[in-house]
Write a protein that holds these residues in place. Structure first.
Motif: not given
Length: 338
Positions: A57-67
């Motif tokens: 299984y392949e994973d990715i990273n999601i970066t959330f920047n919340l103002d």
């Protein structure tokens, strides 16, 4: 499926299996056509894998920047992201603001080629702290959350709390909103009563309502987009264990022909002031000659006056011209809570 007769064909009939084998030979899809009196009716699908094969299984990273600069206040307990099938509950994925610029960040690892709904939480403890994007273009059913899909590459999401769009708050235009005033008479109630409904996905929380003057009337407000449309709602003590709603089929039941006991209203281009329903009383209302109804200064000469004693306006009173020159005095609405 066939031997048990579920496909609608006699057991002694010939049956055709269609299969699609993967290029590496480790998985395949098998389909069986179902019949009813010889007419195709349904199709069974079976995904098969080689029992000796261990998939990777392949994973990715999601970066959330919340103002968070557009929020009225920031919860001292923290900010989090939650919801959907991958982001958990409030507080599970907390965000941090290490440089104090009001932009909170977290990176979450998820399976590649997937997607999920999600929402930002001004807090870490319950769904009543979620952002309100109801009526905006990025809100999706059933909870007015955001949604996201991704492939095999890492991605970055820049967002503003409570406003749809890609970017920080300064880059986005907030929607035109109206203010909805919720009121319920619940003497002896808890510290907080909640207005929950279709505008926030029936979480059991929604709008926090308090009774600061101790008269039994709980008040709370929320901003909704102009022309949001029909809204159904109820009052709870938080969650669904203790709740109150309309008398089914009566005038305050927004959709009287359905089976639900929901109050309701419609959002157009003006603020909404809801009746003060009595907790547990169905359509019964708490009534006062003054309280719970919107009031405005009369749009006429002499409506505002100043003088040296009670009832005296000899020093100054508004004239006909002031109705235009000082029009802002005459379009405000006032709510009394006693």
């Amino acid at each position: 499926v066939h031997n048990g007769g579920e496909d609608g064909a006699p057991v002694d009939d010939m049956i055709t299996y269609n299969y699609s084998l993967s290029a590496d030979g480790n998985s395949m899809d098998i389909t069986i056509q179902g019949f009813n009196s010889g007419v195709p009716e349904a199709e069974w699908i079976f995904k098969m894998v080689n029992s000796q094969w261990e998939p990777t299984y392949e994973d990715i990273n999601i970066t959330f920047n919340l103002d968070m600069s557009g929020a009225e206040s920031i919860n001292s307990e923290g900010i989090s992201i939650a919801g959907g099938n991958l982001f958990g509950v409030p507080g599970e994925n907390q965000m941090t603001d290490e440089d104090g610029d009001n932009i909170y960040t977290t990176t979450i690892t998820v399976p590649a080629n997937s997607g999920s709904d999600y929402t930002f939480i001004n807090g870490v403890s319950d769904w009543g702290q979620k952002e309100n994007i109801a009526g905006q273009e990025c809100a999706v059913d059933p909870y007015n959350d955001r949604t996201i899909e991704w492939g095999t590459e890492d991605i970055v999401v820049n967002a503003c709390f409570g406003i749809c769009g890609d970017g920080i708050c300064a880059d986005l235009t907030p929607p035109t909103t109206v203010l909805v005033h919720f009121n319920v008479y619940a003497p002896g109630g808890p510290e907080t009563v909640w207005a929950t409904g279709s505008f926030e996905g029936w979480s059991g929380y929604g709008v926090a309502m308090t009774d600061p003057d101790g008269n039994g009337i709980y008040n709370g407000t929320i901003e909704l987009s102009e022309n949001f449309g029909d809204v159904e709602y109820k009052y709870t003590y938080g969650g669904w264990d203790v709740q109150t709603g309309a008398t089914t089929g009566d005038w305050c039941d927004w959709y009287p022909d359905d089976t639900w006991d929901n109050f309701g209203f419609s959002v157009e281009e003006h603020d909404v002031y809801l009746p003060i329903f009595i907790w547990g009383g169905g359509c019964g209302q708490w009534y006062s000659d003054m309280a719970g109804r919107p009031w405005m200064i009369a749009n006429e000469p002499g409506a505002i006056a100043v003088g040296p004693s009670m009832g005296s306006g000899e020093w100054w009173s508004n004239d006909e011209a002031s109705l235009t020159d000082r029009a802002c005095y005459f379009d405000d609405r006032y709510i009394f809570t006693w």
